[in-house]
Design an enzyme around this catalytic site. Structure first.
Site, PDB file in Angstrom:
ATOM      1  N   GLU A 202      -6.633  -0.788  -6.836  1.00 24.41           N
ATOM      2  CA  GLU A 202      -5.651  -1.117  -7.869  1.00 24.41           C
ATOM      3  C   GLU A 202      -5.933  -2.472  -8.505  1.00 24.41           C
ATOM      4  OE1 GLU A 202      -1.685  -0.288  -6.471  1.00 24.41           O
ATOM      5  OE2 GLU A 202      -2.138   1.856  -6.404  1.00 24.41           O
ATOM      6  N   ASP A 237       3.763  -3.030   0.064  1.00 28.19           N
ATOM      7  CA  ASP A 237       3.721  -1.594   0.336  1.00 28.19           C
ATOM      8  C   ASP A 237       2.894  -1.451   1.605  1.00 28.19           C
ATOM      9  OD1 ASP A 237       3.489   1.096   0.577  1.00 28.19           O
ATOM     10  OD2 ASP A 237       2.549   1.454  -1.382  1.00 28.19           O
ATOM     11  N   ASP A 305       8.318   5.928  -0.439  1.00 27.19           N
ATOM     12  CA  ASP A 305       7.259   6.562  -1.248  1.00 27.19           C
ATOM     13  C   ASP A 305       6.831   7.838  -0.526  1.00 27.19           C
ATOM     14  OD1 ASP A 305       4.968   7.308  -2.585  1.00 27.19           O
ATOM     15  OD2 ASP A 305       3.816   5.515  -2.128  1.00 27.19           O
ATOM     16  N   LYS A 330       7.063   8.740  -8.598  1.00 26.11           N
ATOM     17  CA  LYS A 330       5.734   9.130  -9.073  1.00 26.11           C
ATOM     18  C   LYS A 330       5.826  10.585  -9.519  1.00 26.11           C
ATOM     19  CE  LYS A 330       2.969   6.474  -5.691  1.00 26.11           C
ATOM     20  NZ  LYS A 330       2.453   6.549  -4.300  1.00 26.11           N
ATOM     21  N   ARG A 359      -0.447   5.752  -9.732  1.00 25.33           N
ATOM     22  CA  ARG A 359      -1.209   6.168  -8.557  1.00 25.33           C
ATOM     23  C   ARG A 359      -2.452   5.285  -8.474  1.00 25.33           C
ATOM     24  NH1 ARG A 359       1.136  10.575  -5.820  1.00 25.33           N
ATOM     25  NH2 ARG A 359       0.049   9.435  -4.180  1.00 25.33           N
ATOM     26  N   SER A 360      -3.084   5.257  -7.315  1.00 27.49           N
ATOM     27  CA  SER A 360      -4.311   4.458  -7.230  1.00 27.49           C
ATOM     28  C   SER A 360      -5.407   5.063  -8.112  1.00 27.49           C
ATOM     29  CB  SER A 360      -4.769   4.338  -5.787  1.00 27.49           C
ATOM     30  OG  SER A 360      -4.878   5.605  -5.182  1.00 27.49           O
TER      31      SER A 360
HETATM   32  P1  PGA Z   1      -1.654   6.147  -3.882  1.00 29.85           P
HETATM   33  O1  PGA Z   1      -1.066   4.701  -3.594  1.00 29.85           O
HETATM   34  O2  PGA Z   1      -1.560   6.404  -5.326  1.00 29.85           O
HETATM   35  O3  PGA Z   1      -3.060   6.077  -3.342  1.00 29.85           O
HETATM   36  O4  PGA Z   1      -0.792   7.099  -3.081  1.00 29.85           O
HETATM   37  C1  PGA Z   1       0.024   4.159  -4.262  1.00 29.85           C
HETATM   38  C2  PGA Z   1       1.163   3.875  -3.325  1.00 29.85           C
HETATM   39  O5  PGA Z   1       1.081   4.172  -2.107  1.00 29.85           O
HETATM   40  O6  PGA Z   1       2.199   3.373  -3.753  1.00 29.85           O
HETATM   41 ZN    ZN Z   2       3.211   3.489  -1.611  1.00 28.86          ZN
END
Ligand code: PGA
Ligand code: ZN
Length: 421
Positions: A202, A237, A305, A330, A359-360
């Protein structure tokens, strides 16, 4: 709808993802890209990947095939229905509880592209089309140090976050966050050498450290060095599911092991010592009870999350049990815009806050910026203020603030109070 078409494009990790165009007479074309997580929750809607040799198994031609096949066949030639009707149709056409037949990535692409097309028909930007009262810019939760599955260092917590509550506008928030990021780079270079300037998924730094206390200390130092003491709060997080050992019920953290109680004690220390005001996924994704204990004991924002996966049913269970007090939002975790909006509405009605999140694995599509303003959520998490797939979101927010002009509100230190929309 005159055309519904999918194609395979690349996300910021260079992995394939779905892009969809929904065309109406005019022609009007709404386009959307589907993001993808790496530290995913096990209760998320199913993203369809091809497997096999192509793209190391990450191809999405099956999902694209469903957009161009079953889904286009059912939609093309009909007028664009309301978002809610469209999303219900998409869910029905798939027919599985987790969208695994046609793929949540195929379905979400159509859902979001259709929302954009509808906004164009209405002649309004997406945020204004979704909410006529939209006027609150979100405070960014800026992820400056990466760990966990997003980085190749020894930090178990995934995100170490600074929150520019002392800014007066989104532009100033990004200015002071960037100044802190530059100061952080200098400190890391001095202390650990060039290797510490590597970054994670990120865009935050991924220094060669393993102690979360050290990482939070670095953020504080960077804020001081940038001359912005007092203008920031801090967040984490922890993505704790990914180092939880379900056999022993313990967390493997920073070279040691901790029980749930031990984790709660650690969080209480971090809250006390570092002005941490928000913690996401502090415990395993199925530990509603532990979340409830920490929520009560900490008094800060505890965000679900992987715990909720933007799923109204899991959120309802959390509300009933007092687990967390904030929903990480999300859209691709649930797979249609309407279901995600339902989850946000439920959260807000129950007195939970909503943190809109990327998202990552992102693309250049900044749709979450519009969605965060439409929701009046007051909070957005979209990575470090670097790299195109992250700056696309921040830059869209700058543009929205300009469009809103004098009516724009940047909530600053009351970012946890969602707006009425
Ligand atoms: P991810 O990470 O998109 O890889 O799930 C983002 C998060 O955990 O907030
Ligand atoms: Zn998260």
């Amino acid at each position: 709808m005159t055309r519904v078409a999918g194609r395979e494009v690349l996300d910021c990790r260079g992995l394939p993802t779905v892009q969809v165009e929904v065309e109406l007479e005019g022609p009007i074309v709404g386009t959307a890209d589907v993001p993808s997580g790496r530290s995913t929750g096990s209760h998320e809607a199913a993203e369809l990947r091809d497997g096999g040799e192509r793209f190391g198994g990450f191809g999405v031609l099956d999902a694209v095939g469903h957009v161009n096949g079953d889904l286009a066949d059912a939609l093309v030639g009909r007028p664009l229905p309301s978002q809610r009707q469209l999303d219900a149709t998409l869910v029905e056409l798939d027919g599985t509880p987790d969208k695994s037949r046609l793929g949540a990535n195929a379905i979400l692409g159509i859902s979001l592209a259709a929302a954009r097309a509808a906004a164009q028909v209405a002649g309004a930007p997406l945020y204004a089309h979704l909410s006529s009262n939209a006027h609150v810019l979100p405070v960014p939760l800026v992820n400056l140090i990466n760990g966990g599955r997003h980085a190749s260092n020894d930090l178990d917590f995934q995100e170490f976050i600074v929150i520019p509550v002392g800014a007066d506008s989104i532009l100033e928030a990004l200015q002071i966050s960037t100044e802190v990021n530059l100061a952080l780079g200098e400190i890391l270079l001095d202390r650990y050498g060039k290797v510490a300037l590597n970054t994670g998924d990120e865009g935050g730094f991924a220094p060669p450290i393993g102690d979360p206390v050290e990482a939070l200390g670095l953020l504080h130092e960077a804020v001081d060095r940038a001359g912005h003491s007092g203008r920031f709060r801090y967040g984490l997080d922890c993505a704790a599911t990914h180092y939880y050992d379900s056999d022993t019920g313990e967390y493997e953290l920073a070279g040691g092991r901790r029980t749930t109680e031990g984790m709660i004690e650690l969080y209480q220390e971090l809250i006390r010592d570092f002005a941490v005001v928000t913690i996401e996924d502090p415990l395993d994704e199925d530990d509603f009870e532990g979340f409830a204990r920490l929520t009560e004991a900490s008094g800060i924002q505890i965000v679900g999350d992987d715990l909720f996966t933007t799923n109204p049913e899991r959120l309802r269970e959390g509300i009933d049990r007092g687990a967390a007090n904030s929903l990480l939002w999300k859209v691709n975790q649930i797979g249609t815009l309407s279901e995600a909006l339902d989850a946000a509405e439920l959260a807000l009605r129950a007195g939970y806050t909503v943190v809109v999140s990327e998202r990552s694995g992102e693309t250049e599509d900044p749709i979450i910026s519009d969605l965060s303003v439409a929701l009046g959520a007051g909070q957005i998490k979209t990575g470090a203020p670097v790299r195109g797939e992250r700056t696309a979101k921040y830059n869209r927010l700058i543009k929205i603030a300009e469009e809103l002009g004098r009516t724009a509100v940047y909530p600053g230190d009351v970012f946890k109070v969602p707006a009425r929309t």
